[in-house]
Design a protein around this motif. Structure first.
Motif, short mmCIF file in Angstrom:
data_model
loop_
_atom_site.label_atom_id
_atom_site.label_comp_id
_atom_site.label_asym_id
_atom_site.label_seq_id
_atom_site.Cartn_x
_atom_site.Cartn_y
_atom_site.Cartn_z
N ILE A 1 -18.66 49.90 -9.63
CA ILE A 1 -18.89 48.74 -10.50
C ILE A 1 -19.04 49.21 -11.95
CG2 ILE A 1 -20.51 46.86 -11.01
CD1 ILE A 1 -21.06 46.74 -7.94
N ALA A 2 -19.77 50.29 -12.13
CA ALA A 2 -19.93 50.83 -13.50
C ALA A 2 -18.59 51.31 -14.07
CB ALA A 2 -20.95 51.97 -13.49
N ASP A 3 -17.73 51.85 -13.20
CA ASP A 3 -16.42 52.33 -13.66
C ASP A 3 -15.56 51.20 -14.21
OD1 ASP A 3 -16.96 54.96 -13.02
OD2 ASP A 3 -15.93 54.91 -11.08
N LEU A 4 -15.77 49.97 -13.74
CA LEU A 4 -15.02 48.83 -14.27
C LEU A 4 -15.49 48.44 -15.67
CD1 LEU A 4 -14.74 46.58 -11.10
CD2 LEU A 4 -12.84 47.53 -12.40
N GLY A 5 -16.62 49.02 -16.10
CA GLY A 5 -17.11 48.78 -17.46
C GLY A 5 -18.39 47.96 -17.51
N LEU A 6 -18.83 47.44 -16.37
CA LEU A 6 -20.03 46.59 -16.34
C LEU A 6 -21.31 47.39 -16.54
CD1 LEU A 6 -18.61 44.69 -13.40
CD2 LEU A 6 -19.92 43.39 -15.08
N ARG A 7 -22.36 46.68 -16.94
CA ARG A 7 -23.73 47.21 -16.80
C ARG A 7 -24.20 46.82 -15.40
NH1 ARG A 7 -25.34 48.43 -22.05
NH2 ARG A 7 -24.16 47.27 -23.60
N ILE A 8 -24.81 47.76 -14.71
CA ILE A 8 -25.16 47.51 -13.31
C ILE A 8 -26.57 47.99 -13.02
CG2 ILE A 8 -23.85 49.61 -12.73
CD1 ILE A 8 -24.25 46.72 -10.31
N TRP A 9 -27.34 47.15 -12.35
CA TRP A 9 -28.60 47.54 -11.72
C TRP A 9 -28.34 47.41 -10.23
CZ3 TRP A 9 -28.72 46.19 -16.70
CH2 TRP A 9 -29.73 46.66 -17.52
N ALA A 10 -28.35 48.51 -9.48
CA ALA A 10 -27.91 48.42 -8.09
C ALA A 10 -28.75 49.28 -7.18
CB ALA A 10 -26.44 48.84 -7.98
N CYS A 11 -28.57 49.01 -5.89
CA CYS A 11 -29.29 49.74 -4.85
C CYS A 11 -28.52 49.55 -3.56
CB CYS A 11 -30.70 49.17 -4.69
SG CYS A 11 -31.80 50.18 -3.67
N GLY A 12 -28.74 50.44 -2.61
CA GLY A 12 -28.31 50.15 -1.25
C GLY A 12 -29.28 49.12 -0.67
N ARG A 13 -29.15 48.85 0.62
CA ARG A 13 -30.02 47.86 1.26
C ARG A 13 -31.18 48.61 1.92
NH1 ARG A 13 -27.45 43.73 5.63
NH2 ARG A 13 -26.97 45.69 6.67
N GLY B 1 -15.46 29.92 -15.13
CA GLY B 1 -15.24 31.34 -15.37
C GLY B 1 -13.80 31.66 -15.71
N ARG B 2 -12.88 30.85 -15.17
CA ARG B 2 -11.45 31.10 -15.42
C ARG B 2 -11.05 30.83 -16.87
NH1 ARG B 2 -11.85 28.57 -10.66
NH2 ARG B 2 -11.35 26.52 -11.52
N ASP B 3 -11.94 30.24 -17.65
CA ASP B 3 -11.65 30.00 -19.07
C ASP B 3 -11.96 31.22 -19.94
OD1 ASP B 3 -10.89 27.34 -18.52
OD2 ASP B 3 -13.00 26.73 -18.49
N VAL B 4 -12.49 32.27 -19.33
CA VAL B 4 -12.79 33.49 -20.10
C VAL B 4 -11.48 34.21 -20.45
CG1 VAL B 4 -13.78 35.81 -19.93
CG2 VAL B 4 -15.10 33.82 -19.17
N GLU B 5 -11.34 34.55 -21.72
CA GLU B 5 -10.10 35.21 -22.16
C GLU B 5 -10.32 36.70 -22.45
OE1 GLU B 5 -8.53 33.63 -25.81
OE2 GLU B 5 -6.56 34.52 -25.49
N HIS B 6 -11.39 37.02 -23.18
CA HIS B 6 -11.67 38.42 -23.52
C HIS B 6 -13.15 38.73 -23.26
CE1 HIS B 6 -7.88 38.40 -25.72
NE2 HIS B 6 -8.33 37.48 -26.56
N VAL B 7 -13.42 39.98 -22.88
CA VAL B 7 -14.81 40.43 -22.71
C VAL B 7 -14.95 41.83 -23.30
CG1 VAL B 7 -16.66 40.96 -21.06
CG2 VAL B 7 -15.04 39.11 -20.55
N TRP B 8 -16.00 42.03 -24.05
CA TRP B 8 -16.36 43.37 -24.55
C TRP B 8 -17.74 43.73 -23.99
CZ3 TRP B 8 -13.91 39.64 -27.30
CH2 TRP B 8 -12.72 39.99 -27.98
N ILE B 9 -17.89 44.97 -23.56
CA ILE B 9 -19.20 45.47 -23.16
C ILE B 9 -19.47 46.75 -23.96
CG2 ILE B 9 -20.62 46.38 -21.25
CD1 ILE B 9 -19.07 44.58 -19.35
#
Ligand SMILES: [Zn+2]
Length: 445
Positions: A133-145, A397-405
């Protein structure tokens, strides 16, 4: 500092400010350097991108999701309750690492394409899904279960707690912290995620609280998601799930608790007094026939942020469901449940829950350059008279054209820049078909 890029000629909406009809946003070094009305734009030879007809907002913060559970799309929501408790669907313990990776990449790519820049995600195989998920460019707070129940029995309403399972899962969380907390340029974080009060023994909940406190991490769980969970905790521990979290040291302002549907007035008061965050999932819960009492929770002091859980990663849709379901509770349209409140839930409230107030969730100098450009040159977004009301009630959500992180463009003209969309879809389709075929064969056996 010289800007890396200046977005110009767009409308701008951010929390607590009047919309700006023609604005600029200057980004540099991963942050917003300046923004405001075009008349204030200083002369600059920095690269510019003119975006007339677009609305700029901060990136949306999805405070509760399971990217792998894109697996359930179109089926599980009509079978009753959450997948872990439902017979006849693929279960977490049956998903291998390769399948989890394929499905997590799909869920995260979908979230990104729909304007989320932050995901709080927990499920199985965190060791591959968190970095993916981080590789796609997102900020992520994550854990296993994190759990000590034998999950191969929970869908049969049979909770067997096995200390060795809990020890194994805790070790996995510790390994995740060592490997990924703070990685990906600081975009990746570990959050301690005990699955739910009924799938964790009180002893494991205490160990999770200790781990989070010692490592200075946030915590997240599911809470009072069903009457089934409430009844099991009453039988097992002699209290409500909220009381159990309090006894185990988890009920505080670092807790993000999903659902919070079946709470007594006493639970609501305890939760609010602790300053904890409700990860509100209005569309999923309403579709499942029950909803959190957000007016009561907010009045008691709880923070309300928004998540998509295992449904479509469309946070615009969640904003209007949050308004609609709160208004059903209060019985009217009035102060307190207006578009700006829903927008706050999807932005600044999520940032506050993550301890990032002043850094994430707004378009203002000094904040992270997490920016979404929505294409408002569309029939369903015309006439444009009130940008925020139109965003919350009419946009998708489909109206989103560009995103910068952090100033990096991760969605360009509706396409991800860090992934091959067709390949991600194909791998997820194949993984899902295999998992559903195995689940159906198991039911037939
Ligand atoms: Zn969930």
């Amino acid at each position: 500092m010289q800007p890396d890029l200046i977005l110009t000629d767009a409308m701008l909406v951010t929390h607590g400010e009047a919309p700006i009809p023609r604005a600029f946003v200057a980004m540099g070094g991963g942050k917003i350097l300046d923004c405001g009305p075009m008349e204030r734009l200083p002369p600059s030879d920095a690269p510019k991108l003119s975006l007339p007809g677009r609305l700029l907002t901060p990136g949306l913060i999805n405070i509760h999701t399971h990217a792998v559970l894109s697996l359930m799309r179109g089926i599980a929501v009509d079978m009753g309750f959450a997948p872990a408790y439902t017979p006849g669907v693929p279960h977490g313990h049956e998903i291998n690492a390769e399948e989890a990776l394929a499905l997590a990449r799909l869920g995260a790519m979908e979230a990104l394409l729909m304007g989320s820049t932050v995901m709080v995600d927990s499920y199985v195989h965190g060791e591959v899904t968190l970095p993916a998920i981080a590789d796609l460019g997102l900020r992520i707070w994550a854990c296993g279960r994190l759990h000590d129940v034998d999950f191969s029995r929970v869908h049969l309403a049979d909770w067997r707690h096995v200390p060795e399972i809990g020890a194994g899962r805790l070790a996995e969380v510790e390994a995740l912290i060592a490997q990924f907390h703070g990685s990906h340029g600081g975009r990746a974080h570990v959050i301690v995620a005990p699955h739910a009060p009924d799938t964790c023994s009180a002893a494991l909940l205490r160990r999770a609280a200790d781990l989070a406190r010692d490592a200075k991490l946030l915590t997240t769980t599911h809470l009072s998601q069903s009457q089934l969970e409430n009844a099991e905790i009453q039988r097992r521990d002699g209290c409500s799930p909220t009381q159990l979290l309090e006894r185990c040291g988890l009920l505080d302002d670092r807790l993000i608790a999903a659902h919070c549907i079946h709470m007594s007035p006493d639970d609501v008061a305890r939760f609010g007094a602790a300053g904890a965050t409700v990860a509100h999932v209005p569309k999923g819960n309403a579709t499942g026939g029950a909803i959190a009492n957000t007016p009561a929770l907010r009045a008691a002091g709880a923070r309300i942020a928004l998540g998509t859980d295992n449904l479509t990663q469309d946070m615009a849709e969640q904003m209007r469901w949050a308004l609609a379901t709160a208004r059903i509770r209060v019985g009217s349209v009035g102060e307190g449940w207006q578009p700006e409140d829903a927008f706050a839930m999807a932005t600044v409230n999520g940032a506050a829950a993550l301890g990032k107030s002043g850094r994430l969730g707004q378009l203002a100098p000094g904040f992270a350059a997490d920016v979404v450009a929505w294409d408002f040159r569309r029939a369903h977004l015309t006439p444009l008279l009130d940008p925020l009301g139109t965003l919350v009630h009419d946009a998708n959500g489909r109206d989103v054209e560009h995103v910068w992180i952090a100033g990096r463009q991760v969605v360009e003209a509706g396409r991800p820049t860090q992934a091959d969309e067709a390949a991600v879809r194909a791998a997820a389709q194949s993984a899902a078909e295999g998992l559903w075929a195995r689940a159906r064969a198991m039911m037939a056996a």
